[in-house]
Design a protein around this motif. Structure first.
Motif, PDB file in Angstrom:
ATOM      1  N   PRO A 135      -2.448   5.949   2.834  1.00 16.57           N
ATOM      2  CA  PRO A 135      -3.002   4.678   3.303  1.00 16.57           C
ATOM      3  C   PRO A 135      -2.900   4.553   4.831  1.00 16.57           C
ATOM      4  O   PRO A 135      -2.026   5.131   5.444  1.00 16.57           O
ATOM      5  N   ASP A 176       2.131   1.720  -3.510  1.00 18.03           N
ATOM      6  CA  ASP A 176       1.079   2.350  -4.322  1.00 18.03           C
ATOM      7  C   ASP A 176       0.961   3.833  -3.997  1.00 18.03           C
ATOM      8  O   ASP A 176       0.707   4.657  -4.890  1.00 18.03           O
ATOM      9  N   TYR A 177       1.135   4.178  -2.730  1.00  9.58           N
ATOM     10  CA  TYR A 177       1.109   5.591  -2.320  1.00  9.58           C
ATOM     11  C   TYR A 177       2.222   6.377  -3.020  1.00  9.58           C
ATOM     12  O   TYR A 177       2.000   7.492  -3.529  1.00  9.58           O
ATOM     13  N   ARG A 232       0.825  -1.210   0.000  1.00 10.14           N
ATOM     14  CA  ARG A 232       0.000   0.000   0.000  1.00 10.14           C
ATOM     15  C   ARG A 232       0.856   1.255   0.000  1.00 10.14           C
ATOM     16  O   ARG A 232       0.477   2.279  -0.596  1.00 10.14           O
TER      17      ARG A 232
END
Length: 312
Positions: free
Chosen positions: A312, A224-225, A221
């Motif tokens: 996130p 992805d951030y 996550r």
């Protein structure tokens, strides 16, 4: 994480001569522990060169300092081929680039042909002299400094070369309390030049730390951030002419891992990314005419991007 105590000892040793500037010290360590180059930008007298010199004293590595000036030649950096009249043979005279820690002092004072002499060394970790390729020793990092206030007689670094630096770190003024301690250190206490700095690390230990940094865990996550941030710079934006390259994504992951290591953790937190994101992106975004016309700083643009990305 067995080497984290060595890092804390290293920082204490540097603190014998360097008061404050913990952010600059940490960012240089991030460069060292990821095998990447760091660009330091700040006003005169903020201990940029002194910090690099002091850090070099704590490492069992070869250190070279190159003072960039308008009359510097590429051969002054990488070396040249010399003819020996007695033997009738040519031999290679190596330049100061053949070291482990290279201080490129006031890099923007030398013309483009000299700045470009660093390109192959920084990217490929090798140099070419007289059609011969010479592999540089490891570790090899360039710590470059530049003064942002003087424009006369300077040559701004091209965007392509700036992209080869992991981070561009802005060096700030010390606090009032820190400056008071500086006064005591330089005017009242023992002679500054007599302060002894012990060697804490060596090339073997640095290689071990680099491996530990690579093994720091980063959640998918958070990856992805990071990608959300970088891709946001490439979206249509009136203030951004050219967004960050994939090197920015790689740099954010590596720098956040190294920051987590310095903080004594085996995993990356959002705070690690936030601490390095400005340094990783500020020299990779090319601002538009509108941004300059409205006096928008690159830090303002990065702040807007972060506000538009969900954490996130």
């Amino acid at each position: 994480m067995e080497n984290i105590n060595l890092v804390q000892t290293l920082k204490r040793e540097i603190g014998k001569k360097i008061v404050g500037q913990t952010d600059m010290v940490d960012k240089i360590l991030i460069g060292l522990f990821t095998g990447n180059h760091i660009l330091l930008e700040g006003l005169p007298g903020l201990a940029k060169s002194l910090t690099v010199n002091t850090m070099a004293e704590t490492l069992g590595l070869d250190f070279s300092r190159i003072q960039f000036t308008p009359d510097l030649l590429p051969s002054d950096v990488i070396g040249t081929e010399i003819y020996n009249e007695k033997t009738g043979e040519f031999h290679i005279k190596r330049g100061p680039i053949f070291g482990n820690i290279i201080l490129a002092d006031e890099i923007n004072r030398a013309p483009a042909k000299v700045q470009s002499a660093l390109l192959e060394a920084m990217q490929e970790k090798q140099v070419t002299i007289a059609n011969e390729t010479h592999i540089l020793d490891t570790p090899f990092i360039v710590l470059a400094t530049q003064n942002p206030i003087e424009q006369d007689g300077t040559y701004p670094l091209p965007e392509a070369q700036q992209d080869r630096f992991l981070m561009k770190v802005k060096v700030e003024y010390p606090t009032r309390e820190e400056e008071k301690r500086i006064l005591a250190l330089l005017t009242e206490e023992t002679i500054f030049e007599d302060i002894q700095i012990d060697k804490i690390l060596n090339s073997k230990k640095i290689d071990e730390i680099k491996k530990e940094v690579r093994e720091i865990h980063i959640d998918e996550r958070l990856k992805d951030y990071i990608l959300d941030i970088v891709f946001k710079t490439r979206e249509e934006n009136e203030y951004i002419e050219c967004g960050a390259s994939p090197r920015a994504s790689i740099a954010l992951v590596l720098a956040s891992k190294a920051n987590a290591f310095i903080m004594g953790r085996e995993y990356v937190m959002p705070e690690d990314i936030k601490r390095v994101v400005y340094d990783v992106l500020r020299h990779r975004l090319i601002l538009s005419y509108d941004a300059h016309a409205e006096d928008r700083e690159v830090e303002d643009i990065i702040e807007d991007i972060l506000e538009g990305v969900i954490l996130p």
